[in-house]
Write a protein that holds these residues in place. Structure first.
Motif, PDB file in Angstrom:
ATOM      1  N   TRP A 261      -2.453   0.553  -4.642  1.00  0.00           N
ATOM      2  CA  TRP A 261      -2.381  -0.859  -4.240  1.00  0.00           C
ATOM      3  C   TRP A 261      -1.468  -1.622  -5.197  1.00  0.00           C
ATOM      4  CZ3 TRP A 261      -5.170   0.701  -0.385  1.00  0.00           C
ATOM      5  CH2 TRP A 261      -6.294   1.492  -0.586  1.00  0.00           C
TER       6      TRP A 261
ATOM      7  N   GLY B 165      -8.008   3.274  -6.742  1.00  0.00           N
ATOM      8  CA  GLY B 165      -6.727   2.697  -7.142  1.00  0.00           C
ATOM      9  C   GLY B 165      -6.478   2.786  -8.633  1.00  0.00           C
TER      10      GLY B 165
ATOM     11  N   PRO C 146      -3.778  -6.279  -0.721  1.00  0.00           N
ATOM     12  CA  PRO C 146      -3.880  -4.936  -0.117  1.00  0.00           C
ATOM     13  C   PRO C 146      -5.304  -4.411  -0.106  1.00  0.00           C
ATOM     14  CG  PRO C 146      -2.863  -4.806  -2.290  1.00  0.00           C
ATOM     15  CD  PRO C 146      -2.944  -6.260  -1.947  1.00  0.00           C
TER      16      PRO C 146
ATOM     17  N   ILE D 233       0.852  -1.187   0.000  1.00  0.00           N
ATOM     18  CA  ILE D 233       0.000   0.000   0.000  1.00  0.00           C
ATOM     19  C   ILE D 233       0.888   1.237   0.000  1.00  0.00           C
ATOM     20  CG2 ILE D 233      -1.764   1.282   1.270  1.00  0.00           C
ATOM     21  CD1 ILE D 233      -2.792  -1.313   2.391  1.00  0.00           C
TER      22      ILE D 233
END
Length: 611
Positions: free
Chosen positions: A527, A521, A533, A475
């Motif tokens: 991620w 994301g 994650p 992350i």
């Protein structure tokens, strides 16, 4: 006068005859009177002589052992045990004296047996001679028993003495020094002008060839011969000559630094190539599994539609039963998960297994479980392409995946975040990855107190363990969006064996939260590595930590898992790229997986699938 000479001749001839025939008569009478008991004194003399020599040897051993052997309890083998003692009583010569002393090389005389103490003769001679020899053998056996007792005591003392001596520690200092000599010699040769054929250059090349032959494939100092050590000394003399010819230290340092840099570059290139090949092997379907899928698919479509149905389908939505889910496109992997779970369960009738796969593998997996039903448990096979509600929610976002690894972009990999939608009538479910093996009954999971949390999993936040993971590993905590919502030091957990409270999941609307994080994301890099994650983010502060004996990680990458940890684990997880159905799998752990596969199955035999 003539008569006197005649009598003298007669007397001389008679004396000659007596001196010739008297010894013959004496020997014949001795042979005639010779009996088996006549050899007894001779045998006894030999045995007393042996006692005397053995006593001297035993006394010498006692002197060497000193006070440590005081109170040593000696014993002698009786009867048939004499054979086992005698077989190892003689030692053979070896070219390497150290190796012979450490390993106790033993040889057997082709003519004499130490276990019985009598001589073995070739199969010839008269029957009378053989009878005589048999009598002698019986007498010699009696006389040798006491001798064997002494020999067994002596071997016992040596055994105890060896136990007190610590095991020889293997070293490779000499081998390393020889390799260093070769490197130095190459460095000195690089200083010589091109095409140089001087005496020193010839000498260094000769010494290098000699040392390389002497070393061979030797890895330990104990395996080096005396000639190799001599070659090492000769090389050192040649190197000292070269150091006087090339005394410039800076040039040598530069050359060695260049050689080191070149070697490091080669090692790094080899590591990169190895990792690429391992990852390629992990993504590739083995030929045998592809063949198995084709065989089962062909037979599935040959079945009439009414024979493609599984029994007990009315139990699929019974919330009282124990429901397990596995999402996979691997036939054998699914079979092992189901077989190991059912075989480890105390009450298999309460188990309902939900297997979700794609349309390509749906016929093959269905056919496998039709041919191999899981005992008393209920099996349910579903096709992800039949989830109409999923197309609108997920397929539009799936196209935006930028991951080069198909494992992370696979719809089956992200399908775990839709469990409440897949099983709308269930309250709890245990999710299992397809690379796990169940060793113990999992019934205790259903009575665990979830403490109002949604996810039950084992932690991966212990730095002393190979499974250690930090939040910032996958992350991006440099982004303010992440730092406002998550703590980088928060305890992480593992997918692979998870208990989900679907009722609490629906109440907290975690699937919608997952979609939100997934969309964010796509806009910026938050991620890595697929769903893990996203799982940490979705179930942040919604996870209860289970006892680590429920789930043992690392069998797909960690070579150092202790045996007692494996034995205590309820679920073994082959996370990593070294899967047990691949040739690159860790051989030591494969047996826990392969014992749940019937390699005698006709289809596995036809496709050459073996453990």
């Amino acid at each position: 006068m003539k008569k006197i000479n005649q009598w003298q001749r007669i007397l001389i001839l008679s004396l000659l005859c007596f001196t010739v025939f008297a010894p013959l008569l004496f020997v014949s009478t001795r042979l005639k009177n010779f009996t088996p008991f006549g050899r007894k004194e001779f045998v006894e003399d030999l045995s007393t002589f042996k006692y005397r020599t053995d006593a001297l040897k035993l006394q010498a051993i006692e002197q060497e052992a000193g006070e440590d052997l005081k109170g040593l309890k000696l014993f002698a083998y009786e009867g048939n045990n004499l054979d086992s003692v005698g077989k190892h009583s003689t030692t053979s010569w070896s070219n390497n004296s150290k190796h012979s002393e450490n390993n106790g090389d033993r040889s057997h005389d082709s003519r004499q047996s130490e276990s019985t103490g009598y001589t073995i003769h070739p199969l010839h001679g008269t029957s009378h001679e053989r009878k005589e020899e048999n009598k002698h053998i019986q007498l010699e056996k009696l006389s040798s028993k006491s001798d064997d007792r002494r020999q067994s005591n002596q071997s016992r003392i040596r055994h105890h003495q060896n136990l007190r001596i610590p095991a020889r520690r293997e070293t490779n200092d000499k081998v390393k020094e020889m390799k260093d000599q070769l490197i130095r010699a190459k460095a000195y040769l690089s200083f010589a002008p091109p095409g140089s054929n001087s005496h020193l250059v010839k000498e260094l090349r000769l010494r290098m060839k000699e040392l390389e032959r002497a070393m061979g494939e030797v890895m330990w100092d104990a395996d080096l011969s005396r000639s190799a050590l001599k070659k090492m000394k000769s090389m050192e003399v040649s190197l000292s000559k070269a150091s006087r010819v090339f005394p410039h230290c800076s040039a040598m340092v530069t050359k060695l630094r260049a050689m080191t840099y070149g070697a490091e570059e080669q090692v790094q290139a080899q590591k990169n190539q190895t990792m690429f090949l391992i990852r390629l092997a992990a993504r590739t379907t083995p030929k045998g599994l592809h063949c198995l899928s084709m065989q089962l698919t062909a037979q599935f479509f040959a079945l009439p539609p009414e024979e493609r149905q599984f029994p007990n389908q009315q139990r699929l939505h019974d919330a009282i039963l124990h429901h397990y889910a596995v999402f996979s496109d691997n036939i054998l992997a699914c079979a092992v998960v189901v077989n190991s779970t059912v075989s480890s369960a105390k009450d298999a009738e309460k188990i309902v297994f939900h297997v979700v796969t794609d349309s390509l593998n749906f016929p093959a997996i269905s056919m496998w479980f039709l041919l191999n039903p899981p005992s008393k448990a209920t099996i349910h096979i579903q096709n992800i392409d039949n989830f109409d509600w999923l197309s609108a929610k997920y397929n539009s976002t799936l196209k935006q995946q930028n991951s080069r690894d198909p494992r992370y972009a696979s719809a089956l990999n992200h399908l775990r975040f839709y469990l409440p939608d897949i099983f709308p009538l269930l309250n709890k479910i245990v999710f299992l990855d397809h690379d796990v093996v169940v060793q113990k009954d999992l019934t205790g999971l259903w009575s665990l107190n979830m403490k109002g949390k949604v996810n039950g999993a084992v932690e991966t936040c212990k730095e002393s363990e190979a499974s250690f993971r930090q939040m910032d590993l996958f992350i991006n905590f440099s982004d303010p969006y992440v730092t406002k919502r998550f703590d980088a030091k928060a305890c992480t957990w593992a997918f692979g064996m998870n208990l989900f409270d679907l009722k609490e999941w629906r109440r907290r609307k975690l699937t919608a939260l997952y979609h939100k994080y997934l969309q964010v994301g796509y806009k910026k890099p938050l991620w890595k590595a697929g769903s893990l994650p996203l799982g940490w983010a979705t179930f942040y502060n919604q996870t209860v930590i289970l006892d680590r004996n429920w789930h043992r990680l690392g069998l797909g990458y960690d070579f150092g898992i202790r045996q007692d940890d494996i034995d205590r684990a309820a679920v073994l997880h082959y996370d990593g790229v070294m899967k047990p159905w691949l040739d690159i799998g860790i051989g030591y752990y494969k047996s826990y997986w392969t014992k749940h596969v019937n390699y005698d199955h006709p289809y596995l035999q036809q496709c050459n699938v073996h453990g």
